[in-house]
Every structure is written in structure tokens, then in C-alpha cells.
Design a protein around this motif. Structure first.
Motif, PDB file in Angstrom:
ATOM      1  N   ARG A 200       8.372  -1.521 -10.426  1.00 54.25           N
ATOM      2  CA  ARG A 200       8.448  -1.342 -11.851  1.00 54.25           C
ATOM      3  C   ARG A 200       7.132  -1.670 -12.552  1.00 54.25           C
ATOM      4  NH1 ARG A 200      12.690  -3.789 -12.465  1.00 54.25           N
ATOM      5  NH2 ARG A 200      11.823  -5.957 -13.201  1.00 54.25           N
ATOM      6  N   THR A 201       6.535  -2.597 -11.919  1.00 48.75           N
ATOM      7  CA  THR A 201       5.225  -3.250 -12.386  1.00 48.75           C
ATOM      8  C   THR A 201       4.199  -2.328 -11.995  1.00 48.75           C
ATOM      9  OG1 THR A 201       6.144  -5.616 -12.244  1.00 48.75           O
ATOM     10  CG2 THR A 201       3.609  -5.155 -12.394  1.00 48.75           C
ATOM     11  N   ARG A 202       4.107  -2.050 -10.996  1.00 49.88           N
ATOM     12  CA  ARG A 202       3.151  -1.057 -10.693  1.00 49.88           C
ATOM     13  C   ARG A 202       3.177   0.280 -11.515  1.00 49.88           C
ATOM     14  NH1 ARG A 202      -0.780  -1.176 -10.184  1.00 49.88           N
ATOM     15  NH2 ARG A 202      -1.557   0.067  -8.434  1.00 49.88           N
ATOM     16  N   ARG A 203       4.228   0.883 -11.485  1.00 50.09           N
ATOM     17  CA  ARG A 203       4.585   2.101 -12.208  1.00 50.09           C
ATOM     18  C   ARG A 203       3.997   1.989 -13.687  1.00 50.09           C
ATOM     19  NH1 ARG A 203      10.350   3.913  -9.621  1.00 50.09           N
ATOM     20  NH2 ARG A 203       9.321   5.476  -8.062  1.00 50.09           N
ATOM     21  N   LEU A 204       4.437   0.712 -14.216  1.00 48.21           N
ATOM     22  CA  LEU A 204       4.242   0.357 -15.678  1.00 48.21           C
ATOM     23  C   LEU A 204       2.604   0.234 -15.730  1.00 48.21           C
ATOM     24  CD1 LEU A 204       7.094  -1.973 -16.777  1.00 48.21           C
ATOM     25  CD2 LEU A 204       6.748   0.294 -17.654  1.00 48.21           C
ATOM     26  N   GLU A 205       2.047  -0.295 -14.801  1.00 47.79           N
ATOM     27  CA  GLU A 205       0.659  -0.488 -14.864  1.00 47.79           C
ATOM     28  C   GLU A 205      -0.041   0.779 -15.221  1.00 47.79           C
ATOM     29  OE1 GLU A 205      -0.314  -2.954 -11.821  1.00 47.79           O
ATOM     30  OE2 GLU A 205       0.146  -4.763 -12.770  1.00 47.79           O
TER      31      GLU A 205
ATOM     32  N   TRP B 291       5.118   8.919 -13.336  1.00 47.78           N
ATOM     33  CA  TRP B 291       5.053   7.782 -12.374  1.00 47.78           C
ATOM     34  C   TRP B 291       6.456   7.167 -12.370  1.00 47.78           C
ATOM     35  CZ3 TRP B 291       0.609   7.015 -10.040  1.00 47.78           C
ATOM     36  CH2 TRP B 291      -0.376   7.414 -10.620  1.00 47.78           C
ATOM     37  N   GLY B 292       7.224   8.108 -12.023  1.00 47.71           N
ATOM     38  CA  GLY B 292       8.706   7.695 -11.402  1.00 47.71           C
ATOM     39  C   GLY B 292       9.740   7.310 -12.392  1.00 47.71           C
TER      40      GLY B 292
ATOM     41  N   PRO C 237      10.512   9.487  -7.793  1.00 51.83           N
ATOM     42  CA  PRO C 237      11.487   8.759  -8.538  1.00 51.83           C
ATOM     43  C   PRO C 237      12.490   8.251  -7.416  1.00 51.83           C
ATOM     44  CG  PRO C 237      11.646  11.195  -8.773  1.00 51.83           C
ATOM     45  CD  PRO C 237      10.332  10.973  -7.967  1.00 51.83           C
ATOM     46  N   GLU C 238      12.724   8.566  -6.247  1.00 52.71           N
ATOM     47  CA  GLU C 238      13.435   8.132  -5.340  1.00 52.71           C
ATOM     48  C   GLU C 238      12.979   6.900  -4.422  1.00 52.71           C
ATOM     49  OE1 GLU C 238      16.286   9.547  -5.028  1.00 52.71           O
ATOM     50  OE2 GLU C 238      15.824  10.900  -6.677  1.00 52.71           O
ATOM     51  N   LEU C 239      11.742   6.562  -4.846  1.00 53.62           N
ATOM     52  CA  LEU C 239      11.103   5.153  -4.118  1.00 53.62           C
ATOM     53  C   LEU C 239      11.969   3.964  -4.684  1.00 53.62           C
ATOM     54  CD1 LEU C 239       8.625   3.891  -2.634  1.00 53.62           C
ATOM     55  CD2 LEU C 239       7.754   3.545  -4.845  1.00 53.62           C
ATOM     56  N   CYS C 240      12.526   3.551  -3.675  1.00 52.73           N
ATOM     57  CA  CYS C 240      13.368   2.194  -3.740  1.00 52.73           C
ATOM     58  C   CYS C 240      13.229   1.291  -2.550  1.00 52.73           C
ATOM     59  CB  CYS C 240      14.739   2.759  -4.190  1.00 52.73           C
ATOM     60  SG  CYS C 240      15.500   3.475  -2.835  1.00 52.73           S
ATOM     61  N   PRO C 241      13.681   0.054  -2.696  1.00 48.98           N
ATOM     62  CA  PRO C 241      13.901  -0.822  -1.610  1.00 48.98           C
ATOM     63  C   PRO C 241      14.561   0.073  -0.303  1.00 48.98           C
ATOM     64  CG  PRO C 241      14.545  -1.953  -3.613  1.00 48.98           C
ATOM     65  CD  PRO C 241      14.486  -0.625  -4.052  1.00 48.98           C
ATOM     66  N   GLY C 242      15.558   0.617  -0.417  1.00 45.75           N
ATOM     67  CA  GLY C 242      16.395   1.353   0.725  1.00 45.75           C
ATOM     68  C   GLY C 242      15.390   2.447   1.412  1.00 45.75           C
ATOM     69  N   SER C 243      14.818   3.365   0.430  1.00 47.80           N
ATOM     70  CA  SER C 243      13.895   4.051   1.096  1.00 47.80           C
ATOM     71  C   SER C 243      12.653   3.421   1.808  1.00 47.80           C
ATOM     72  CB  SER C 243      13.295   4.987  -0.028  1.00 47.80           C
ATOM     73  OG  SER C 243      12.545   4.317  -0.950  1.00 47.80           O
ATOM     74  N   ILE C 244      12.135   2.447   1.145  1.00 48.11           N
ATOM     75  CA  ILE C 244      11.055   1.678   1.749  1.00 48.11           C
ATOM     76  C   ILE C 244      11.553   1.224   3.053  1.00 48.11           C
ATOM     77  CG2 ILE C 244       9.323  -0.215   1.331  1.00 48.11           C
ATOM     78  CD1 ILE C 244       9.675   0.337  -1.513  1.00 48.11           C
ATOM     79  N   ALA C 245      12.579   0.498   3.093  1.00 53.69           N
ATOM     80  CA  ALA C 245      13.111  -0.089   4.489  1.00 53.69           C
ATOM     81  C   ALA C 245      13.323   0.934   5.450  1.00 53.69           C
ATOM     82  CB  ALA C 245      14.338  -0.830   4.129  1.00 53.69           C
ATOM     83  N   VAL C 246      13.701   2.177   5.028  1.00 53.85           N
ATOM     84  CA  VAL C 246      13.981   3.195   6.347  1.00 53.85           C
ATOM     85  C   VAL C 246      12.469   3.394   6.581  1.00 53.85           C
ATOM     86  CG1 VAL C 246      14.532   5.648   6.491  1.00 53.85           C
ATOM     87  CG2 VAL C 246      16.326   3.876   5.071  1.00 53.85           C
ATOM     88  N   SER C 247      11.622   3.682   5.948  1.00 54.43           N
ATOM     89  CA  SER C 247      10.198   4.029   6.070  1.00 54.43           C
ATOM     90  C   SER C 247       9.464   3.309   7.052  1.00 54.43           C
ATOM     91  CB  SER C 247       9.380   4.530   4.856  1.00 54.43           C
ATOM     92  OG  SER C 247       9.807   5.460   4.187  1.00 54.43           O
TER      93      SER C 247
ATOM     94  N   ALA D  34       0.813  -1.186   0.174  1.00 53.07           N
ATOM     95  CA  ALA D  34       0.019   0.133  -0.140  1.00 53.07           C
ATOM     96  C   ALA D  34       0.900   1.493  -0.027  1.00 53.07           C
ATOM     97  CB  ALA D  34      -1.038   0.008   1.211  1.00 53.07           C
ATOM     98  N   TYR D  35       2.027   1.266   0.689  1.00 60.86           N
ATOM     99  CA  TYR D  35       2.894   2.439   0.914  1.00 60.86           C
ATOM    100  C   TYR D  35       3.590   2.726  -0.808  1.00 60.86           C
ATOM    101  CZ  TYR D  35       7.039   5.032   1.943  1.00 60.86           C
ATOM    102  OH  TYR D  35       7.930   6.081   2.004  1.00 60.86           O
ATOM    103  N   ILE D  36       3.992   1.487  -1.246  1.00 58.41           N
ATOM    104  CA  ILE D  36       4.425   1.756  -2.583  1.00 58.41           C
ATOM    105  C   ILE D  36       3.370   2.225  -3.725  1.00 58.41           C
ATOM    106  CG2 ILE D  36       5.236   0.310  -4.737  1.00 58.41           C
ATOM    107  CD1 ILE D  36       6.571  -1.656  -2.809  1.00 58.41           C
ATOM    108  N   ASN D  37       2.338   1.749  -3.520  1.00 63.48           N
ATOM    109  CA  ASN D  37       1.015   2.327  -4.595  1.00 63.48           C
ATOM    110  C   ASN D  37       0.966   3.853  -4.280  1.00 63.48           C
ATOM    111  OD1 ASN D  37       0.300  -0.242  -5.661  1.00 63.48           O
ATOM    112  ND2 ASN D  37      -1.052  -0.590  -4.176  1.00 63.48           N
ATOM    113  N   GLU D  38       1.055   4.286  -2.883  1.00 64.64           N
ATOM    114  CA  GLU D  38       0.730   5.766  -2.893  1.00 64.64           C
ATOM    115  C   GLU D  38       1.969   6.446  -3.113  1.00 64.64           C
ATOM    116  OE1 GLU D  38       0.271   5.666   1.443  1.00 64.64           O
ATOM    117  OE2 GLU D  38      -1.664   4.671   1.507  1.00 64.64           O
TER     118      GLU D  38
END
Length: 309
Positions: A254-259, A282-283, A220-230, A211-215
Motif C-alpha cells: 500500500r505504501t509503495r503504491r501510494l508513493e 497503481w493498483g 491489482p491482484e498483487l497481495c501477500p498470497g500471490s507473492i508467497a506463491v511466486s 523488488a518483486y513488489i516494486n515491479e
């Protein structure tokens, strides 16, 4: 373009219903005369059809799945009469005003023992923006009948059914996409409520991160590292949580952005927006990179995809 087709024989109906949706085996449930009609439009990737017919049954059997049709979900809103939907070992009674979803990639049966009218939305599975495996847990169940969102979505769909003869692109395209968005929100809420009752904390954490990823897809800075920190977890823990989804964190982003990009590129009301700007929204700030990953995912460039829609 709005089309209405009416038939007065069951033989003609068998051909019509399979051509309108996916290959189906139809059979009468009682002797006597038969009449049926299918009316609606195709708005982009979403088919919106009102079906009205005499009592009968349709089955999506194992041998029909071999036809290789692309994966779709179908949503049923019962408008009048009663029916029964069976899939995945579950069955639900279709009452007027109730919603049910089913998967064209697996066998199902729809049975109507009385005259009926129903609204059917047929759309690619990816368009919901939800994990297919989770949506499949809800096939052949009454959706949203007790949920506040369900009471909001059903009137919208009823109004959509009434507007079908007047709807034209690009507004019809946008309304159909809005309907799928509303359905996705309703299903996400139902899944969340169900998940609150579950005991698997790791699964709940996965849904929260998704859900966080979708939001934050546009960042463009969204990545595994930023998600882990959040979420105050290590990268190793994040990847472990995501393992049950069958995707890596980067693949999911990547898949959600492409969709989202594919949806916007297919929207006639957004044709004035440059392809590169859609990707950036979309990033994907680098237009060349966006074009490469889009082509890798869908076998066609963003520009060519927009041109063929």
C-alpha cells in the motif's frame, strides 16, 4: 522559478544557507573576505541548487534537529574543489565528480577548506522508494564511483546543473523526478552488490521480495498470497521474512503504491489524467477506496493534493 542569490558577507551567508535548505550552523574556516551564491529551482518536492562559495563549514547539530523539519535526504555532487562530509560516524572526501548522500534528520558536518562548487538535490526521503534504514547505511560514503551506473548518473546530474537557468515547469519537474529515479536505481544497485557479500539469507530474500513488489505494483491482484506463491514460500514464512522491515507485506504494498500515486499526481505533465485513473494505474481500481487510503496516509484527498502542488 529559477533564483540566484549572492552574498558578500558571512553573516548574510549563514541566513541564506539555512533558508535555502534546513537550519544549519555555519562557521568560517579561515580569516578574510567571503563570497557565496546559491542558484536553482524548486521542482515540486525536489530542490535543485548549485552552491558556490569560499571555504567554510556547515553543521546540522542535535539542537537544530528539534526544529521539526520533514525528513529529507540531500545528494551532493561535487563540481569543483574538495570537501569533507561527516555523518553517522563515517566521513568521506568529496572530490569533483563524486556523489554522496546525507540525512537531514541526523547530525552532519560539511567542511570545505577551499573554494568550491557543488550541486545539491534535496528531496523527501520517501521519494527514493527504498527503505530509509538501508539508505542510512550509505550516508557519508562515496556513491557509485566504481559502479557503471555511477558513471552514467554523474554526467546526467552535471547536465542538469548546466540547464538550471533555462529549466521551467513542467519539464524541470519531470527532470528532477528522473534524477531521483536514477539515484534510487544507483543506490538499489549499490545495496544489492553489498547484500551479495552478506551472509544473511533472510535479508537477501526480503530485498528480492521487495523488488518483486516494486515491479508488480500496477497489478491489482498483487497481495501477500500471490507473492508467497511466486516465491514458493508459505504465508507464514513470508510474514516472518518481512518482520525485519518493520512493516507487514500489505502495508509495504500500500505504501509503495501510494508513493507512486502521489508522485504522478504532483507531475504537471500528468494533470490531464483523471485522479481515478492514476489510482487505477497503481493498483487501486476502486476510486472511492483510493481516495480513502490516500487521505488516511497523507491527510488530504488526491484531488486536493494535486490542486495544491
Amino acid at each position: 522559478m529559477y533564483q540566484m542569490q549572492h552574498v558578500d558577507s558571512f553573516e548574510a551567508w549563514k541566513s541564506l544557507v539555512s533558508s535555502a535548505f534546513v537550519p544549519l550552523h555555519s562557521e568560517p574556516v579561515r580569516a578574510g573576505s567571503f563570497a557565496g551564491s546559491i542558484a536553482g529551482s524548486q521542482f515540486g518536492s525536489v530542490g535543485v541548487m548549485q552552491v558556490e562559495a569560499t571555504a567554510h563549514a556547515v553543521r546540522r547539530t542535535e539542537n537544530l534537529l528539534a526544529a521539526g523539519d520533514p525528513p529529507h535526504f540531500k545528494l551532493n555532487l561535487q563540481l569543483s574543489g574538495h570537501g569533507m562530509l561527516l555523518q553517522d560516524g563515517r566521513e568521506t572526501l568529496l572530490r569533483p565528480g563524486e556523489l554522496a548522500i546525507y540525512d537531514t534528520q541526523r547530525p552532519y558536518t560539511l567542511m570545505f577548506e577551499e573554494d568550491f562548487k557543488t550541486l545539491v538535490l534535496m528531496f523527501p526521503q520517501h521519494q527514493l522508494g527504498l527503505p530509509v534504514a538501508q539508505v542510512r547505511e550509505m550516508t557519508a560514503t562515496a556513491i557509485g564511483t566504481e559502479h557503471p551506473l555511477g558513471r552514467a548518473v554523474t554526467p546526467f546530474l552535471r547536465q542538469l546543473a548546466g540547464l538550471l537557468p533555462q529549466l521551467r515547469d513542467p519539464v524541470g519537474h519531470r527532470l528532477a523526478a528522473n534524477a531521483i529515479d536514477l539515484l534510487g536505481t544507483l543506490l538499489a544497485a549499490e545495496l544489492h552488490d553489498h547484500d551479495d557479500l552478506a551472509t544473511d539469507g533472510q535479508h537477501r530474500q526480503l530485498l528480492a521480495i521487495q523488488a518483486y513488489i516494486n515491479e508488480h505494483l500496477a497489478d491489482p491482484e498483487l497481495c501477500p498470497g500471490s507473492i508467497a506463491v511466486s516465491h514458493f514460500v508459505s504465508l507464514r514464512s513470508l510474514h516472518k521474512v518481512f518482520a525485519e522491515s518493520g512493516h507487514t507485506v500489505a502495508e509495504w504494498i500500500r505504501t509503495r503504491r501510494l508513493e507512486q500515486c502521489r508522485r504522478d499526481l504532483g507531475d504537471p505533465l500528468q494533470r490531464h489524467i483523471p485522479v481515478g485513473a492514476v489510482g487505477s494505474r497503481w493498483g487501486f481500481p476502486d476510486a472511492a477506496h483510493f481516495s480513502r487510503v490516500f487521505r488516511a496516509a497523507y491527510g488530504i484527498s488526491p484531488s486536493a493534493f494535486r490542486a495544491q502542488v
